[in-house]
Design a protein around this motif. Structure first.
Motif, PDB file in Angstrom:
ATOM      1  N   VAL A 297      27.664  16.154 -18.607  1.00 13.57           N
ATOM      2  CA  VAL A 297      27.602  14.901 -19.361  1.00 13.57           C
ATOM      3  C   VAL A 297      26.624  13.907 -18.731  1.00 13.57           C
ATOM      4  O   VAL A 297      25.827  13.284 -19.457  1.00 13.57           O
ATOM      5  CB  VAL A 297      29.011  14.294 -19.506  1.00 13.57           C
ATOM      6  CG1 VAL A 297      28.937  12.902 -20.136  1.00 13.57           C
ATOM      7  CG2 VAL A 297      29.890  15.199 -20.353  1.00 13.57           C
ATOM      8  N   PRO A 298      26.617  13.688 -17.386  1.00 13.75           N
ATOM      9  CA  PRO A 298      25.609  12.782 -16.820  1.00 13.75           C
ATOM     10  C   PRO A 298      24.173  13.214 -17.104  1.00 13.75           C
ATOM     11  O   PRO A 298      23.316  12.374 -17.373  1.00 13.75           O
ATOM     12  CB  PRO A 298      25.913  12.817 -15.315  1.00 13.75           C
ATOM     13  CG  PRO A 298      27.348  13.186 -15.222  1.00 13.75           C
ATOM     14  CD  PRO A 298      27.580  14.127 -16.350  1.00 13.75           C
ATOM     15  N   VAL A 299      23.911  14.523 -17.059  1.00 15.04           N
ATOM     16  CA  VAL A 299      22.555  14.999 -17.338  1.00 15.04           C
ATOM     17  C   VAL A 299      22.217  14.807 -18.816  1.00 15.04           C
ATOM     18  O   VAL A 299      21.089  14.422 -19.160  1.00 15.04           O
ATOM     19  CB  VAL A 299      22.417  16.480 -16.921  1.00 15.04           C
ATOM     20  CG1 VAL A 299      21.074  17.049 -17.369  1.00 15.04           C
ATOM     21  CG2 VAL A 299      22.541  16.620 -15.415  1.00 15.04           C
ATOM     22  N   ILE A 300      23.176  15.070 -19.702  1.00 12.71           N
ATOM     23  CA  ILE A 300      22.940  14.840 -21.129  1.00 12.71           C
ATOM     24  C   ILE A 300      22.660  13.361 -21.387  1.00 12.71           C
ATOM     25  O   ILE A 300      21.740  12.998 -22.140  1.00 12.71           O
ATOM     26  CB  ILE A 300      24.150  15.315 -21.952  1.00 12.71           C
ATOM     27  CG1 ILE A 300      24.257  16.846 -21.919  1.00 12.71           C
ATOM     28  CG2 ILE A 300      24.050  14.842 -23.403  1.00 12.71           C
ATOM     29  CD1 ILE A 300      25.485  17.385 -22.629  1.00 12.71           C
ATOM     30  N   LEU A 301      23.445  12.482 -20.763  1.00 11.62           N
ATOM     31  CA  LEU A 301      23.272  11.036 -20.949  1.00 11.62           C
ATOM     32  C   LEU A 301      21.921  10.574 -20.405  1.00 11.62           C
ATOM     33  O   LEU A 301      21.181   9.842 -21.083  1.00 11.62           O
ATOM     34  CB  LEU A 301      24.406  10.301 -20.233  1.00 11.62           C
ATOM     35  CG  LEU A 301      24.356   8.775 -20.241  1.00 11.62           C
ATOM     36  CD1 LEU A 301      24.396   8.242 -21.662  1.00 11.62           C
ATOM     37  CD2 LEU A 301      25.509   8.200 -19.422  1.00 11.62           C
ATOM     38  N   THR A 302      21.574  11.000 -19.198  1.00 10.03           N
ATOM     39  CA  THR A 302      20.284  10.617 -18.619  1.00 10.03           C
ATOM     40  C   THR A 302      19.132  11.178 -19.437  1.00 10.03           C
ATOM     41  O   THR A 302      18.120  10.498 -19.658  1.00 10.03           O
ATOM     42  CB  THR A 302      20.194  11.118 -17.169  1.00 10.03           C
ATOM     43  OG1 THR A 302      21.322  10.647 -16.425  1.00 10.03           O
ATOM     44  CG2 THR A 302      18.925  10.641 -16.509  1.00 10.03           C
ATOM     45  N   GLY A 303      19.282  12.421 -19.902  1.00  6.75           N
ATOM     46  CA  GLY A 303      18.236  13.016 -20.732  1.00  6.75           C
ATOM     47  C   GLY A 303      18.071  12.297 -22.055  1.00  6.75           C
ATOM     48  O   GLY A 303      16.945  12.164 -22.568  1.00  6.75           O
ATOM     49  N   ALA A 304      19.162  11.806 -22.638  1.00  8.25           N
ATOM     50  CA  ALA A 304      19.066  11.047 -23.888  1.00  8.25           C
ATOM     51  C   ALA A 304      18.274   9.760 -23.679  1.00  8.25           C
ATOM     52  O   ALA A 304      17.440   9.382 -24.507  1.00  8.25           O
ATOM     53  CB  ALA A 304      20.464  10.744 -24.421  1.00  8.25           C
ATOM     54  N   ALA A 305      18.534   9.061 -22.555  1.00  4.72           N
ATOM     55  CA  ALA A 305      17.762   7.852 -22.247  1.00  4.72           C
ATOM     56  C   ALA A 305      16.295   8.190 -21.996  1.00  4.72           C
ATOM     57  O   ALA A 305      15.389   7.467 -22.441  1.00  4.72           O
ATOM     58  CB  ALA A 305      18.366   7.151 -21.037  1.00  4.72           C
ATOM     59  N   TYR A 306      16.055   9.295 -21.307  1.00  9.11           N
ATOM     60  CA  TYR A 306      14.674   9.736 -21.059  1.00  9.11           C
ATOM     61  C   TYR A 306      13.961  10.052 -22.367  1.00  9.11           C
ATOM     62  O   TYR A 306      12.795   9.666 -22.579  1.00  9.11           O
ATOM     63  CB  TYR A 306      14.682  10.950 -20.135  1.00  9.11           C
ATOM     64  CG  TYR A 306      13.421  11.768 -20.160  1.00  9.11           C
ATOM     65  CD1 TYR A 306      12.242  11.265 -19.626  1.00  9.11           C
ATOM     66  CD2 TYR A 306      13.408  13.044 -20.717  1.00  9.11           C
ATOM     67  CE1 TYR A 306      11.073  12.013 -19.651  1.00  9.11           C
ATOM     68  CE2 TYR A 306      12.248  13.797 -20.744  1.00  9.11           C
ATOM     69  CZ  TYR A 306      11.077  13.285 -20.218  1.00  9.11           C
ATOM     70  OH  TYR A 306       9.929  14.023 -20.247  1.00  9.11           O
ATOM     71  N   GLY A 307      14.643  10.757 -23.276  1.00  6.15           N
ATOM     72  CA  GLY A 307      14.033  11.080 -24.561  1.00  6.15           C
ATOM     73  C   GLY A 307      13.722   9.836 -25.374  1.00  6.15           C
ATOM     74  O   GLY A 307      12.662   9.736 -26.017  1.00  6.15           O
ATOM     75  N   ARG A 308      14.642   8.867 -25.370  1.00  6.55           N
ATOM     76  CA  ARG A 308      14.400   7.591 -26.066  1.00  6.55           C
ATOM     77  C   ARG A 308      13.169   6.892 -25.482  1.00  6.55           C
ATOM     78  O   ARG A 308      12.341   6.338 -26.220  1.00  6.55           O
ATOM     79  CB  ARG A 308      15.609   6.684 -25.919  1.00  6.55           C
ATOM     80  CG  ARG A 308      16.669   6.870 -26.975  1.00  6.55           C
ATOM     81  CD  ARG A 308      16.402   5.971 -28.169  1.00  6.55           C
ATOM     82  NE  ARG A 308      17.421   6.170 -29.199  1.00  6.55           N
ATOM     83  CZ  ARG A 308      17.503   5.447 -30.295  1.00  6.55           C
ATOM     84  NH1 ARG A 308      16.637   4.470 -30.517  1.00  6.55           N
ATOM     85  NH2 ARG A 308      18.421   5.689 -31.188  1.00  6.55           N
ATOM     86  N   LEU A 309      13.061   6.921 -24.152  1.00  4.41           N
ATOM     87  CA  LEU A 309      11.932   6.268 -23.496  1.00  4.41           C
ATOM     88  C   LEU A 309      10.613   6.928 -23.900  1.00  4.41           C
ATOM     89  O   LEU A 309       9.627   6.233 -24.211  1.00  4.41           O
ATOM     90  CB  LEU A 309      12.119   6.325 -21.981  1.00  4.41           C
ATOM     91  CG  LEU A 309      11.061   5.636 -21.119  1.00  4.41           C
ATOM     92  CD1 LEU A 309      11.036   4.136 -21.420  1.00  4.41           C
ATOM     93  CD2 LEU A 309      11.342   5.883 -19.641  1.00  4.41           C
ATOM     94  N   VAL A 310      10.584   8.251 -23.904  1.00  2.18           N
ATOM     95  CA  VAL A 310       9.372   8.965 -24.317  1.00  2.18           C
ATOM     96  C   VAL A 310       9.061   8.672 -25.783  1.00  2.18           C
ATOM     97  O   VAL A 310       7.895   8.470 -26.162  1.00  2.18           O
ATOM     98  CB  VAL A 310       9.538  10.479 -24.086  1.00  2.18           C
ATOM     99  CG1 VAL A 310       8.366  11.258 -24.687  1.00  2.18           C
ATOM    100  CG2 VAL A 310       9.657  10.776 -22.601  1.00  2.18           C
ATOM    101  N   GLY A 311      10.091   8.632 -26.623  1.00  3.18           N
ATOM    102  CA  GLY A 311       9.878   8.307 -28.024  1.00  3.18           C
ATOM    103  C   GLY A 311       9.278   6.926 -28.216  1.00  3.18           C
ATOM    104  O   GLY A 311       8.434   6.718 -29.101  1.00  3.18           O
ATOM    105  N   MET A 312       9.689   5.966 -27.398  1.00  3.98           N
ATOM    106  CA  MET A 312       9.127   4.621 -27.512  1.00  3.98           C
ATOM    107  C   MET A 312       7.696   4.563 -27.009  1.00  3.98           C
ATOM    108  O   MET A 312       6.865   3.791 -27.525  1.00  3.98           O
ATOM    109  CB  MET A 312       9.989   3.642 -26.710  1.00  3.98           C
ATOM    110  CG  MET A 312      11.360   3.394 -27.318  1.00  3.98           C
ATOM    111  SD  MET A 312      12.335   2.264 -26.296  1.00  3.98           S
ATOM    112  CE  MET A 312      13.757   2.008 -27.357  1.00  3.98           C
ATOM    113  N   LEU A 313       7.372   5.373 -25.986  1.00  3.40           N
ATOM    114  CA  LEU A 313       6.039   5.321 -25.398  1.00  3.40           C
ATOM    115  C   LEU A 313       5.004   6.055 -26.241  1.00  3.40           C
ATOM    116  O   LEU A 313       3.889   5.542 -26.446  1.00  3.40           O
ATOM    117  CB  LEU A 313       6.073   5.921 -23.980  1.00  3.40           C
ATOM    118  CG  LEU A 313       6.843   5.114 -22.921  1.00  3.40           C
ATOM    119  CD1 LEU A 313       6.905   5.886 -21.610  1.00  3.40           C
ATOM    120  CD2 LEU A 313       6.197   3.757 -22.707  1.00  3.40           C
ATOM    121  N   ILE A 314       5.345   7.239 -26.715  1.00  2.34           N
ATOM    122  CA  ILE A 314       4.359   8.039 -27.460  1.00  2.34           C
ATOM    123  C   ILE A 314       4.855   8.397 -28.848  1.00  2.34           C
ATOM    124  O   ILE A 314       4.276   9.247 -29.511  1.00  2.34           O
ATOM    125  CB  ILE A 314       3.999   9.324 -26.679  1.00  2.34           C
ATOM    126  CG1 ILE A 314       5.246  10.198 -26.473  1.00  2.34           C
ATOM    127  CG2 ILE A 314       3.374   8.984 -25.341  1.00  2.34           C
ATOM    128  CD1 ILE A 314       4.937  11.516 -25.789  1.00  2.34           C
TER     129      ILE A 314
END
Length: 555
Positions: A297-314
């Protein structure tokens, strides 16, 4: 203790998951069943004695681990694949349907409990269905132009996953040094991390600015006194704090919020960046404490935030929704950290109920795993190495093809005669910790030294405890095995192993003999000393052996 500790750890807002403890709990229950139940708590059943052997106990533990994943994520198929890809060292076709049956029962029980809760009998715990994050079930349309951003996300996800494993290994080594100092230090360490986590949860949202509630919101804004996308925190009415909305929700609700489609403008890029960094390191420092915790769950949660960040950047270069980037980010970080592909892919699909994402999830997992493999091992192998468990890899290294098994065997080899003196058996059992011993017949039982078979240490202890001895070294006319029942040689339960030091023998008994022939396995696996070491390793691993005897080419 495991269940209570897991509930307390997860509800205390520590960045830990419930999947690991549930896998452990399922494996423990299966192990108890595999040893015939628990006599201490008067929970035994006669038919369970049929599972008191190594193979069935391993199968039960594998099924129990799969049931844990199925219960944690309400994903029965993912539970089967997790048991296949990660837990089981030797997979058989019979084990496949057993694991499938186990996870199917978990799904049926979960469905029944969910129906009961939907009638209002569970209070605040009655929300949700079999699909935990059913937020991207709408039509997903993607094109070739979306591939470069997705590939970029996967590559950096693999790098972040390998860094996650690197930092986790260093932190766990430090925690081991602290935990070895005693219970007080363990409690102080857990309390320190808990206080630091609380400081982050209550302090970091002050860095975020208030945002006005969206006019087209599908839920109340701000959400006060319950989970939701819009937390008021220090903001005035009709405003919300997006960073507090991520920190002050449960892990499951935060993941659901990040996965939600149509929410591209609800979170500021600075808030997502702060949450990603905090979640990344809080997940690392929260694991390894003296409490039940998981990494999924922590990795899924951190990965979701990472994916959102990448989506906002590119994301401007892509047609994908930011919520879909969050799903792919979870897959990228899971692939980079845990290096599982098939089971993680099915977990993501069963969590989100979106089969249309399958090609992109597969692509992200393959790329992130390949990139991360270039830096270090997966998190499970690192944990096994850190704990010092004897683990044999499933593949042979290239140098092993140049060696034969005779190049790696060491001595001296401890063997027993077909009719052996009791005193010698006791001396060897006290001097060694071997689990099995070759039984060799010598003249007058054979013309030349001849391998008769293999006798287990546990069986020798049973023979010594029963004291079925003979007075001379000649063959006995009666069959000694008639004085024993199959239950005498059944697999002992965890923590109930016999010890040679607990068996008391007189000086006269030590001078007597034991006929080992009726209790010896006469068909052990054997290889010739010139066999390739690589072939021997594959045979040992694929067949699931514990003992492999190496024989000389000549007598």
């Amino acid at each position: 203790e495991q269940v209570v500790g897991c509930i307390a750890a997860v509800s205390s807002s520590l960045h830990v998951g419930k999947a690991g403890p549930l896998v452990h709990t399922g494996a423990c229950i299966a192990s108890i069943l595999g040893q015939g139940g628990s006599r201490k708590y008067r929970m035994t059943c006669k038919w369970l004695r049929h599972f008191k052997n190594d193979r069935d106990r391993r199968d039960l533990v594998t099924c129990g681990a799969g049931a844990g994943i199925a219960g944690a994520f309400r994903a029965p198929v993912a539970g089967v694949l997790f048991a296949l890809e990660t837990v089981s060292s030797r997979w058989r076709s019979a084990l496949l349907w057993r694991a499938f049956f186990t996870t199917a029962v978990v799904a049926v029980v979960l469905r029944a409990l969910i129906d009961i809760c939907k009638r209002g009998r569970c209070g605040l715990f009655g929300k949700g269905g079999l699909i935990m994050f059913d937020v991207t079930s709408g039509y997903v349309n993607y094109h070739v132009i979306d591939l470069p951003p997705v590939i970029t996300l996967a590559v950096f996800g693999g790098v972040l996953g390998s860094l996650y494993n690197f930092f986790l290994d260093k932190v766990l080594r430090l925690y081991n040094v602290i935990n070895e100092k005693g219970r007080t230090y363990r409690l102080l360490l857990a309390a320190t991390v808990s206080v630091c986590t609380s400081c982050c949860l209550f302090g970091l949202p002050w860095l975020a600015a208030c945002k006005p509630c969206p006019a087209d919101s599908r839920e109340a804004c701000p959400s006060i006194g319950r989970s939701g996308n819009f937390k008021k925190f220090q903001c005035p009415m009709h405003n919300y704090n997006d960073l507090a909305s991520l920190f002050f929700n449960t892990n499951d609700d935060t993941i659901r919020n990040l996965y939600s489609n149509g929410t591209d403008h609800e979170f500021h890029i600075t808030s997502i960046l702060v949450f990603f960094i905090a979640s990344y390191f809080l997940g690392i420092f929260s694991y390894g404490l003296a409490l039940p915790s998981g990494l999924f769950v922590p990795v899924i949660l951190t990965g979701a935030a990472y994916g959102r960040l990448v989506g906002m950047l590119i994301g401007s270069q892509s047609t994908l929704d930011h919520g879909l980037f969050a799903v792919l980010g979870s897959a990228a970080l899971l692939g980079g950290s845990m290096r599982m592909t098939v089971s993680v892919c099915v977990v993501i699909l069963e969590l989100t109920n979106n089969l249309l994402m399958l090609p992109l999830v597969m692509l992200v997992l393959i790329i992130s795993k390949t990139v991360a493999d270039a830096f270090n091992a997966n998190v499970y192998d690192l944990l096994v190495k850190l704990k010092g468990f004897p683990f044999l890899e499933g593949h042979a290294e290239p140098y092993m093809r140049q060696l034969s098994v005779s190049d790696v065997v060491t001595g001296p080899l401890q063997t027993f005669n077909g009719i052996e003196k009791v005193g010698r058996i006791v001396d060897i059992l006290k001097a060694t910790g071997h689990n099995g011993f070759p039984v060799v017949d010598e003249p007058p039982f054979s013309d030349t030294p001849l391998l008769y078979g293999l006798v287990l240490r546990s069986h020798l202890l049973v023979l010594l405890r029963k004291k079925e001895f003979i007075s001379s070294s000649t063959a006995s006319a009666s069959d000694a095995s008639k004085h024993f029942s199959p239950e005498d040689f059944a697999k002992r339960g965890s923590g109930k192993h016999d010890r040679i030091e607990d068996i008391e023998l007189t000086a006269e008994e030590l001078e007597m003999f034991v006929d080992l022939h009726p209790f010896t396995n006469t068909s052990p696996y054997t290889v010739v000393e010139t066999m390739s070491l690589a072939k021997a390793l594959i045979l040992f691993r694929e067949v699931g052996l514990r003992h492999l005897l190496v024989l000389p080419k000549t007598s």
